[in-house]
Design an enzyme around this catalytic site. Structure first.
Site, PDB file in Angstrom:
ATOM      1  CD  GLU A 197      28.527  91.679   6.626  1.00 34.58           C
ATOM      2  OE1 GLU A 197      28.911  90.888   7.817  1.00 34.58           O
ATOM      3  OE2 GLU A 197      27.390  91.842   6.305  1.00 34.58           O
TER       4      GLU A 197
ATOM      5  CG  HIS B 231      20.537 100.141   8.530  1.00 36.18           C
ATOM      6  ND1 HIS B 231      20.538  99.805   9.633  1.00 36.18           N
ATOM      7  CD2 HIS B 231      20.535  98.721   7.662  1.00 36.18           C
ATOM      8  CE1 HIS B 231      20.708  98.508   9.708  1.00 36.18           C
ATOM      9  NE2 HIS B 231      20.629  97.886   8.484  1.00 36.18           N
TER      10      HIS B 231
END
Ligand SMILES: Cc1ncc(C[n+]2csc(CCOP(=O)(O)OP(=O)(O)O)c2C)c(N)n1
Ligand SMILES: Cc1ncc(C[n+]2csc(CCOP(=O)(O)OP(=O)(O)O)c2C)c(N)n1
Ligand SMILES: [Mg+2]
Ligand SMILES: [Mg+2]
Lengths: 321, 333, 321, 333
Positions: free
Chosen positions: B67, B136
């Site tokens: 990322e 999440h």
């Protein structure tokens, strides 16, 4: 064939069988709506967690990944408490607050699954750092897959462990895919053990579906870790027997590979060991499987009947924040 | 309120986003997209479906799980004339890329004395829903909101999503574009004709006179539901969706406050240190004399998100909570 | 010896000489209070930026590090505008808003120094990604030192560039130290080019103080980058001729190394090339140096006399945020 | 106000921090420290000088430049019974480690159903000063403040620095401990005897009745200077330093507001979305009827920090700005 070899082979097979059937049963529970959220089955990779954890002892530590049920079970988790966690129940390992992606047992040195790819690796390095400061004879195994081997957390972790000579075994579960991304598309060097070499770690690549091969190499590395020769890296080549998560049919997986690994299944290989090396019969094996299956069924029953945390109890948690 | 033109067609939020990407990629070949599983697989929420086929693998491609690295690559591409749209699967994972967003992308224009620009869009997705648990389910817009040099957009409807994503892609500064995991399947009118919604224009989702409710992203549908219930109980709420938090349309907010004299801010993010606090502080500094009661913030609990679905519901404002809080504000005098 | 070889060697030497003296003069200005903030001199590493940049052309890109003056000058920066930036003046490259650690020239494809170790690397990869999308014949060189080779940004960047076959040249300026930390303490594999191999990049290790060696290898890699054969990695072994920053006396640097590199100085080696390969005399060289020095002095004058940005102009910037 | 006991001795802020580390390492052999250049070199600001000699290289050691990796190693060590004190050179660099802080350290206790603890201290340093420019001058406490599971401490004096660092090391949750680059050489009384300052207790740095000024870290000395000037002009300000922002001592703040009815919050971080906004929103919700004028926030400009020293001064509140703002608040009626 000595008796203790037989016991050992049986225990390896039993663990793999439990993982396989834990996942299959849990998938059913998922489809029935008992389990929610993310669920990444360890199907097809059972030999790795089983072979590695069998070479460790209870004072050692593990860190796992998003695909963490196999490590948890191989580490010796109680099936009942595991199912309870997956079902979000208060008597689960994390009281139903963690779920599949965060299952852990801190009381038994299982530092848990992790929802962030790669982030368990530095944590494992830190557990080993503590060991080294305390000068204890423990070690840490940390699991990661091919996709996770591209992230800074893993790569920095490799270098730190090597620079500090820590007792860490890095286990790459190279299942050749990160969700639908083929390993060839995420790196120019698909033999991942070479990354270890770049940082000065003794590193090997092996068949991750053969539990005995995994165990043999893990055992030697783990002992050497405890003798201060760590860290080490082992790249276990394997394949997912399913989609990435429970709702992914995995249609992108090439048929040849799927077919090849159907025959090269860790449980088939384990069965072969039982027959060829331990002299067991098919009937003996069915017996072993029956016992394990009964345990799984009982655990599911237990989990379904268990209560969830009450709002009241939850609000007590909130107060502490 | 931006006109819905002569719309008739209904699209899902995710389809509206897809159309925005398609139109902008068609218009400008400097626009490209990258992220995990966005090409062949079309993205976890199907936002990028069909783009690989239309624009080819040079402009639509998957990234390794790196990322920080690929976001930095977006910054570098943007600095050298491209217009990348980078996707990060969950806003939680942006915690891995903040050096590139905060120390790099947000700073270049200024540090270079205005000679560099970073026209990059960072698309991501946040909020609570479906038992995805603590790593999440976060709402982290407050982090981006605090950083000079970043724009911040959080659309709540298909119409807004499309118009704002097009504006974000054309913006010459880095834009953090946060979608909500529970909105992707929501339907709404989206005109066939091209339109753009400039950043910095709040939308009055419902006019009213008794109190101003400010909400964005996933909270907007809940607030709209609550507003209907309130209406039946005789409270006529005005619902304002800032749509972009940076730039923030203070004027629309202040004007509404001057009219209603009561304010409720509803945010999904944890209460402590959220964007709501800043909006409250602004209202307070700029419309103090109009306030009939304190600005109330209804936010998420100060705790990570639990996995268990019943407990999950407790940590973010639900329709009933909003109704209750609104009454408290109105009847507090 | 052909005339163009002579010119070329002179230009390499001139660049190195300018970098050396830019730094030394700037250090004086720092001591006099004209320059503030962080200042990391490139002393002793001049051959690397010089050799690499001489093999690139103006359509290519570079990203640099916190130790960025050398790259900036080798890329062709105007001494006057550079000094002005270091002095915080409005006519500096960044209008005095960036300073030493952020010096850049976006109009000329110099993507700048960077205050965060390693963070320029993914940015370089992104510039190369743009090139690849546009299908242009350009490439990017990115510089990093041994310390920075341990950070995720660099390691992820290596893998991304290789996976995507991008035209990037990774240049590790291995000066064997990160501030006071010896390379042996930060990694178990001190031959850093091996990291490149782990990710599938063709990678070499060479003497970073010999500008001709640097240039030769850079040239070949750069050409091959433009032919679509990238990325590549070159590890240039070198040494800091000073402390980490202007206020660090560098007392931790071992005497033997300091002494060795005093003799193995890039400027001494460059001078040797001029004499042995281009047939110049000591007097010729003094002449070259005089001209360069005059340019430096004039640039300092210019910078000192230049105005700072007014509060009014600054507030205009603020309005845009 | 915590008693300064029978102090006489003066120490610098950095010396006080050094003493805290020494005492805690002496007391508990699970405490160890790591960071870049902290061992032989003693740290960029000399906070860790002499510790290598006293405690040896197993408990005091340098790290490679792998901020995310070694912070994660701190988390792992903490999870398994150690008490690491991890140093990150600049708060700006914490943008590289937020996954380990926010997704990992802050979440384990909760996600594990209270079976895991992460007793780690993350020491770092922030603020504007000395021309370090945009990537080394940020004040980013608002990011940590927003995350449930993290404690946040920002001492302004040597006395507070020592007592709070000792408390932080003994805390069973992760603590973000942010020092200020301009305070290290500041002197103040520090008793010889051992003492600890519990997290969550604000300190009234100066009592007053006309307005409450709330400030922390590097802004406190400036506010104290401003308060003296204000005193001469007939305004008696009460100065409150929360010292720890999480937990926040709301009670002390609210009580002061009830007394003075006027509030100025001074923060070095950029105005937009800073911790000041949240404190303002709390005061507003909890003491609305006592407020005689809006809570004013004097914050940094919404722009990165410029390199040029004269411009640098413009981006963060200076003594004159504080005096001016205080008068505005008091005379606003
Ligand atoms: C940092 C991060 N990026 C992305 C994801 C989303 N994600 C979850 S699992 C996964 C694929 C992981 O692939 P690999 O590491 O190969 O593990 P495998 O699923 O094959 O076991 C992705 C992308 C994540 N959880 N964390
Ligand atoms: C991510 C990050 N960590 C730490 C620092 C502080 N710092 C600046 S330069 C430096 C040493 C860098 O060493 P190396 O990469 O070898 O470069 P060199 O100074 O040798 O050129 C450090 C630690 C920083 N700027 N960025
Ligand atoms: Mg994989
Ligand atoms: Mg170095």
């Amino acid at each position: 064939m000595k008796k203790n070899t037989e016991d050992f082979l049986v225990s390896l097979y039993t663990t793999m069988y439990k993982i396989r059937n834990f996942e299959e049963q849990a998938i059913k529970l998922y489809r029935q709506g008992h389990i929610r959220g993310y669920f990444h089955p360890y199907l097809g990779e059972e030999a790795i967690a089983t072979g590695v954890c069998a070479a460790m002892d209870g004072k050692d530590y593990i860190t796992s990944t998003h695909r963490g049920h196999g490590h948890c079970l191989a580490w010796g988790a109680d099936l009942k408490i595991m199912f309870a966690e997956l079902l979000g129940k208060e008597n689960g390992y994390c009281k139903g607050l963690g779920g599949s992606m965060h299952i852990a047992d801190y009381t038994k040195n299982n530092l848990g699954a992790n929802g962030i790819v790669g982030s368990g690796v530095p944590i494992a390095v830190g557990a080993a750092l503590g060991i080294s400061i305390r000068k204890e004879k423990q070690m840490v195994s940390t699991f990661v897959s091919d996709g996770g081997s591209n992230i800074g957390s893993f790569l920095e972790g490799l270098n730190l462990a090597a620079a500090w000579k820590l007792p860490v075994l890095f286990v790459i579960e190279n299942n050749q895919y990160a969700v639908s991304t083929r390993i060839e598309d995420s790196t120019a060097e698909t033999e991942l053990y070479k990354r270890g070499i770049g940082f000065g770690l003794e590193s090997v690549r092996l068949d991750g579906n053969d539990v005995l091969e995994v165990h043999k190499i893990a055992k030697s590395f783990i002992e050497r870790c405890k003798n201060g020769e760590g860290p080490f890296l082992m790249e276990c080549v394997t394949f997912r027997k399913s989609g990435h998560h429970v709702n992914d049919p995995g249609l992108y997986l090439p048929k040849e590979k799927v077919d090849y690994y159907k025959l090269h299944d860790p449980l088939l290989i384990g069965k072969k060991h039982l027959i060829e090396l331990a002299g067991l019969s098919e009937i003996d094996i069915v017996e072993i499987e029956k016992v394990a299956m009964a345990e799984i069924k009982a655990a599911i029953d237990f989990a379904i009947k268990s209560p969830e945390m009450s709002e009241e109890n939850f609000l007590k948690f909130v107060e502490e924040y | 309120m931006v006109n819905v033109l002569n719309a008739a067609r209904e699209l899902m939020y995710r389809e509206a986003l897809n159309e925005a990407l398609k139109e902008e990629m068609d218009r400008d070949d400097k626009v490209f997209i990258m992220g995990e599983g966005i090409a062949e697989r079309g993205g976890s929420y199907k936002v990028t479906e069909g783009l690989l086929e239309q624009f080819g693998s040079k402009r639509v491609f998957d990234t390794p799980i790196s990322e920080n690295g690929f976001t930095g690559a977006g910054v570098g591409a943007a600095l050298t004339g491209m217009r990348p749209v980078v996707e990060i699967l969950f806003v939680d994972f942006t915690m891995l890329i903040l050096d590139q967003l905060i120390n790099q992308a947000a700073k270049f224009r200024f540090m270079s004395g205005n000679t560099a620009r970073v026209p990059m869009v960072l698309r991501t997705q946040g909020g609570v829903g479906n038992g995805l648990a603590a790593q999440h389910s976060q709402s982290l817009e407050a982090i981006f909101y605090h950083i000079p040099g970043l724009k911040l957009v959080m659309p709540s409807t298909p119409f807004d999503a499309k118009g704002l994503l097009k504006a974000a892609i054309r913006c010459d500064d880095p834009v953090i574009f946060i979608e909500h995991k529970l909105l992707y399947m929501n339907k709404g009118e989206v005109p066939e004709e091209e339109y753009i919604i400039p950043l910095g224009q709040a939308d009055i989702k419902k006019e009213g006179k008794d109190l101003t409710i400010i909400a964005w992203s996933g909270m907007v549908p809940k607030v709209m539901e609550a507003a209907e219930i309130l209406m039946k109980e005789g409270i006529n709420a005005e619902v304002i969706d800032p749509r972009s938090l940076v730039p923030l349309d203070k004027m629309t907010i202040i004007n509404s406050v001057k009219k209603t004299e009561h304010v409720l801010i509803v945010q999904e993010a944890v209460r402590r240190g959220g964007v709501g606090s800043d909006i409250s502080s602004i209202i307070q500094e700029e419309a103090f004399d109009y306030l009939d009661s304190p600005v109330k913030i209804l936010g998420g609990l100060n705790i990570p998100c639990p996995f268990n679905l019943n407990l999950e519901k407790m940590v973010v404002p639900q329709v009933e909570d909003i109704v209750r809080a609104a009454k408290e504000v109105v009847y507090s005098e």
